[in-house]
Motif scaffolding. Structure first.
Motif, short mmCIF file in Angstrom:
data_model
loop_
_atom_site.label_atom_id
_atom_site.label_comp_id
_atom_site.label_asym_id
_atom_site.label_seq_id
_atom_site.Cartn_x
_atom_site.Cartn_y
_atom_site.Cartn_z
N ARG A 113 0.79 -1.21 0.00
CA ARG A 113 0.00 0.00 0.00
C ARG A 113 0.83 1.27 0.00
O ARG A 113 0.60 2.16 0.78
CB ARG A 113 -0.97 0.01 1.18
CG ARG A 113 -2.05 -1.05 1.14
CD ARG A 113 -2.79 -1.06 -0.20
NE ARG A 113 -3.35 0.22 -0.52
CZ ARG A 113 -4.62 0.51 -0.39
NH1 ARG A 113 -5.47 -0.37 0.07
NH2 ARG A 113 -5.05 1.68 -0.72
N ASP A 186 -18.60 -4.07 -1.76
CA ASP A 186 -18.24 -3.29 -2.96
C ASP A 186 -19.41 -2.47 -3.48
O ASP A 186 -19.29 -1.80 -4.49
CB ASP A 186 -17.80 -4.23 -4.09
CG ASP A 186 -16.43 -4.83 -3.82
OD1 ASP A 186 -15.74 -4.30 -2.93
OD2 ASP A 186 -16.06 -5.80 -4.50
N ARG A 264 -18.96 -2.72 5.75
CA ARG A 264 -17.55 -2.56 6.08
C ARG A 264 -17.46 -2.06 7.50
O ARG A 264 -18.20 -1.19 7.92
CB ARG A 264 -16.90 -1.54 5.17
CG ARG A 264 -16.86 -2.02 3.75
CD ARG A 264 -16.06 -1.06 2.93
NE ARG A 264 -16.20 -1.39 1.53
CZ ARG A 264 -15.25 -1.14 0.64
NH1 ARG A 264 -14.14 -0.58 1.00
NH2 ARG A 264 -15.44 -1.47 -0.61
N LYS A 283 -10.62 9.55 1.63
CA LYS A 283 -10.68 8.53 2.67
C LYS A 283 -11.42 9.04 3.90
O LYS A 283 -11.51 10.25 4.12
CB LYS A 283 -9.27 8.09 3.03
CG LYS A 283 -8.64 7.49 1.78
CD LYS A 283 -7.25 7.00 1.97
CE LYS A 283 -6.79 6.49 0.60
NZ LYS A 283 -5.52 5.85 0.62
N GLU B 63 -9.52 6.06 -5.67
CA GLU B 63 -9.37 5.75 -4.25
C GLU B 63 -8.98 6.98 -3.43
O GLU B 63 -9.48 7.20 -2.33
CB GLU B 63 -8.32 4.65 -4.04
CG GLU B 63 -8.24 4.21 -2.58
CD GLU B 63 -7.16 3.18 -2.32
OE1 GLU B 63 -6.28 2.99 -3.18
OE2 GLU B 63 -7.21 2.56 -1.25
N GLU B 81 -4.82 -3.64 -4.70
CA GLU B 81 -5.69 -3.81 -3.53
C GLU B 81 -6.23 -2.44 -3.21
O GLU B 81 -5.52 -1.60 -2.69
CB GLU B 81 -4.89 -4.37 -2.36
CG GLU B 81 -5.76 -4.83 -1.23
CD GLU B 81 -4.94 -5.13 0.02
OE1 GLU B 81 -5.47 -4.96 1.12
OE2 GLU B 81 -3.76 -5.51 -0.12
N TYR B 82 -7.47 -2.20 -3.60
CA TYR B 82 -8.01 -0.85 -3.51
C TYR B 82 -9.24 -0.84 -2.61
O TYR B 82 -10.00 -1.81 -2.58
CB TYR B 82 -8.39 -0.34 -4.90
CG TYR B 82 -7.26 -0.40 -5.89
CD1 TYR B 82 -6.24 0.54 -5.85
CD2 TYR B 82 -7.19 -1.41 -6.84
CE1 TYR B 82 -5.19 0.48 -6.75
CE2 TYR B 82 -6.15 -1.48 -7.74
CZ TYR B 82 -5.15 -0.52 -7.69
OH TYR B 82 -4.11 -0.59 -8.58
N ASP B 83 -9.41 0.28 -1.93
CA ASP B 83 -10.58 0.46 -1.09
C ASP B 83 -11.58 1.31 -1.87
O ASP B 83 -11.53 2.54 -1.83
CB ASP B 83 -10.16 1.15 0.21
CG ASP B 83 -11.28 1.15 1.23
OD1 ASP B 83 -12.22 0.36 1.08
OD2 ASP B 83 -11.22 1.94 2.19
N TYR B 85 -15.73 1.37 -3.96
CA TYR B 85 -16.98 0.71 -4.31
C TYR B 85 -16.93 0.35 -5.79
O TYR B 85 -16.28 1.04 -6.58
CB TYR B 85 -18.17 1.65 -4.08
CG TYR B 85 -18.50 1.90 -2.64
CD1 TYR B 85 -18.55 0.85 -1.72
CD2 TYR B 85 -18.78 3.18 -2.19
CE1 TYR B 85 -18.87 1.08 -0.40
CE2 TYR B 85 -19.10 3.42 -0.86
CZ TYR B 85 -19.15 2.37 0.03
OH TYR B 85 -19.46 2.60 1.32
N ARG B 189 -15.34 6.01 -2.03
CA ARG B 189 -16.25 5.78 -0.91
C ARG B 189 -16.75 7.09 -0.32
O ARG B 189 -17.92 7.24 0.00
CB ARG B 189 -15.56 4.96 0.18
CG ARG B 189 -15.18 3.57 -0.28
CD ARG B 189 -14.83 2.69 0.90
NE ARG B 189 -16.01 2.50 1.72
CZ ARG B 189 -16.00 2.53 3.05
NH1 ARG B 189 -14.89 2.75 3.70
NH2 ARG B 189 -17.10 2.34 3.72
#
Lengths: 422, 216
Positions: A113, A186, A264, A283, B63, B81-83, B85, B189
């Protein structure tokens, strides 16, 4: 050459001061609502920590070996299980509800990440012993007020209900659950509909609409219509309805988005969960929710709720918005061009006693040099002394931002902080 | 920022197919297809801003919230590997990730100690072999993956195919399908929650367009 591990931060004074300010405002807001600070260890035995940890997080725990025993030690990846354990053990006989808050770093290894933080600074609260919607509303309102106290005004709190989702997942063929959970996480409408083909009525119709059940208060009405006759689910909607009206009483209903398909969160969450977002920041700023089963893992079954805010995420949001920062840290730089330093040291001592922050310019340089130094290090004022001024019992004050100069009797400087400068 | 939908699109074929979908929804994006070097296209009349980025960068833009939405192949989402929708499978951009090896090669996975696999998708490949319990040495390549088995660099490859022609031309044959790939709509998100009033109707519009579209 002086490489740092991925995801940790070094903050020079200005950044450090800003982070500290954000941290303090958050913590002071929580304390003003009657929450008391607890301290938990930065590292603990892994096996104890795992009792309260969700599966996904376990892989991301930093682990060390304790020398004398060979036991595994873990850096805390989450405060909530630690605070829950304190509540269920050392504080088990304290009167309820418990209102506890905390502040500190959590450590999560982030494989693949990039530069994402591995050391996260969090400030949060836990409200233990209440199973009422009032308690959840208090969490939401407090999160909102803490951001408003930082003048971060464009935020949205997205509220979901894990009990609601769990009830639906419990009612459908169990082999579909893992897939469906992934699709819901998702918000994958296409995949959810695909899976729905294998779900018998009436749940098929409910599930089909689930990913679209988010938005304002209308969502609850829409859901209620869809779930007519499903009493166990309506209970959760009633709860959310009550919560919504209480949040409305706080004057915060327009901040609340209801998201019934949100799954989540931490696995220990049971009822109302929420996440805090602000526009322009990709975020979340923080989040939390109800975890009515977590304390039982530590020996005392009781309801609880809480949330945490990621200090640096708030900091980034404030930076992005060009937020207002607290005034500079240091009030005075004292420059004395005379030989006998006693008067200067005495003045500095008295100012400090009155609450001012005073640095002495010890290096030999001209006035311009001292002024430059003060400007670059965020010092508000220069106090200049020399033999002539000393005889007159006066000092020269230079405002480092505007460059304005005044001559002032020394005595006039000696006012308590909070006086005329701020 | 509040009043616009910011969309990250990849260059190339997916962009053309995305434009077709938008056109089916009633949005004419043809200026975007004509100018190949511009990176930002604004359509104030539709309240859209498009950012043209590399396919692999689409999920990153979304993201971090630099874009609200993105259109990207599932292969890219699987490899990272993404957060995010991922509300819609758009149906177009169909291709497959397959395992391929030289024609007529006999390969017993169970016996082989040093199975080497070349791929542009190390994460997908690793997950695939691990799920079968096969120990494998993954060799990351950036292009012309078909060359790897011919030169002895690898025994098998894991790669994206649409027609299979390139494989055949290099005397390779598919032995297994790892995943079927289509284009996806991804959503930030935070954007979905904070710009809900703008994004939700758009997603619904796109969904109903897909249901009636010849593309899917």
């Amino acid at each position: 050459m002086f490489q740092l591990p991925r995801g940790v931060k070094v903050l020079p004074p200005r950044g450090a001061q800003r982070r500290e300010w954000v941290r303090r405002v958050l913590l002071e807001t929580f304390q003003s609502w009657g929450f008391q600070k607890v301290v938990t260890p930065t590292f603990e035995y892994l096996d104890i920590l795992l009792k309260g940890l969700e599966e996904g997080l376990e892989d991301r725990v930093y682990k060390l070996v304790e020398r004398e025993t060979g036991r595994l030690i873990a850096l805390r990846p989450d405060f909530t299980p630690q605070v829950a354990r304190i509540a269920a053990t050392v504080m088990k006989d304290y009167p309820r509800p418990l209102r506890l808050c905390y502040s500190g770093g959590v450590f999560r290894y982030m494989p693949d990440r990039g530069e994402e933080e591995t050391e996260l600074h969090q400030v949060g609260v836990e409200l233990i012993g209440l199973d009422l919607p009032e308690a959840d509303a208090e969490m939401i309102a407090m999160a909102a007020r803490s951001l408003e106290n930082l003048e971060l005004t464009h935020y949205t709190i997205a509220v979901g209900h894990m009990g609601f989702i769990a009830a639906i997942l419990g009612a459908i063929p169990q082999h579909l659950v893992p897939k469906l959970k992934g699709a819901l996480a998702d918000k994958n409408r296409t995949e959810t509909r695909r899976i729905c083909q294998q779900v018998p009525s009436p749940w098929r119709e409910v599930l089909k609409e689930l990913p679209t059940l988010y938005g304002n208060h209308e969502v609850l009405k829409k859901a209620r219509k869809l779930l007519e006759g499903h009493k166990p689910l309506l209970v959760h909607l009633d709860y959310l309805e009550t919560l919504h009206s209480m949040v409305d009483t706080y004057g915060l209903a327009h901040r609340m988005v209801i998201d019934l398909s949100e799954i989540r969160g931490f696995q220990y969450h049971t009822g109302v969960v929420f996440e805090i977002f602000t526009e322009g920041m990709g975020k979340k700023l923080g989040g939390g929710g109800r975890y009515d089963w977590l304390l039982e893992r530590f020996g005392k079954r009781e309801p609880a709720t809480g949330f945490g805010i990621n200090v640096d995420a708030v900091l980034k949001a404030l930076e992005q918005r060009g937020g207002k920062w607290p005034p500079s840290q240091i009030n005075y730089l004292l420059v004395d061009f005379s030989k006998d330093k006693r008067a200067a040291l005495e003045l500095a001592r008295r100012l400090r006693e009155l609450g001012w922050k005073v640095a002495r310019d010890i290096i030999k340089r001209d006035l311009q040099g001292s002024l430059e130094y003060a400007k670059k290090t965020d010092i508000q004022f220069l106090i200049v002394m020399d033999d002539k001024l000393k005889k007159e019992n006066r000092v020269k004050i230079i405002d480092t931002t505007e460059g304005k100069e005044i001559l002032q009797p020394t005595e006039e400087l000696l006012v308590p902080k909070g006086g005329y400068h701020e | 920022m509040a009043g616009e939908i910011r969309i990250a699109l990849p260059k190339g074929r997916l962009m053309e197919e995305a434009a077709e979908l938008f056109s089916h929804m009633g949005y004419n994006l043809s200026p975007m297809l004509r100018e190949s070097r511009r990176l930002v296209f604004s359509f104030p009349q539709y309240r859209f801003i498009f950012y043209i980025v590399r396919s692999q960068d689409v999920p990153t833009y979304v993201e971090y919230g630099a874009a609200d939405l993105g259109i990207v192949g599932k292969d890219v989402l699987m490899e990272g590997e993404y957060d995010l929708y991922e509300p819609l499978d758009l149906g177009f951009g169909y291709c497959r990730i397959v395992v391929a090896q030289p024609m007529d090669m006999e390969l017993d996975l169970g016996d082989r100690v040093g199975l080497r696999v070349a791929t542009k998708y190390p994460r997908i490949a690793r997950t695939h072999y691990h799920s079968k319990g096969v120990a494998v040495e993954i060799i990351k390549l950036y292009g012309s993956v078909e060359l790897a088995p011919l030169t002895g660099l690898a025994h098998q490859i894991v790669d994206l195919v649409s027609t299979g022609r390139t494989l055949r031309e290099n005397r390779l044959e598919e032995v297994e399908t790892v995943a079927e790939i289509t284009a996806r709509l991804v959503v930030n998100r935070s954007s979905l929650k904070t710009k809900f009033a703008l994004l939700d109707p758009f997603i619904q519009e796109m969904e109903s367009s897909l249901e009636s579209s010849p593309l899917s």
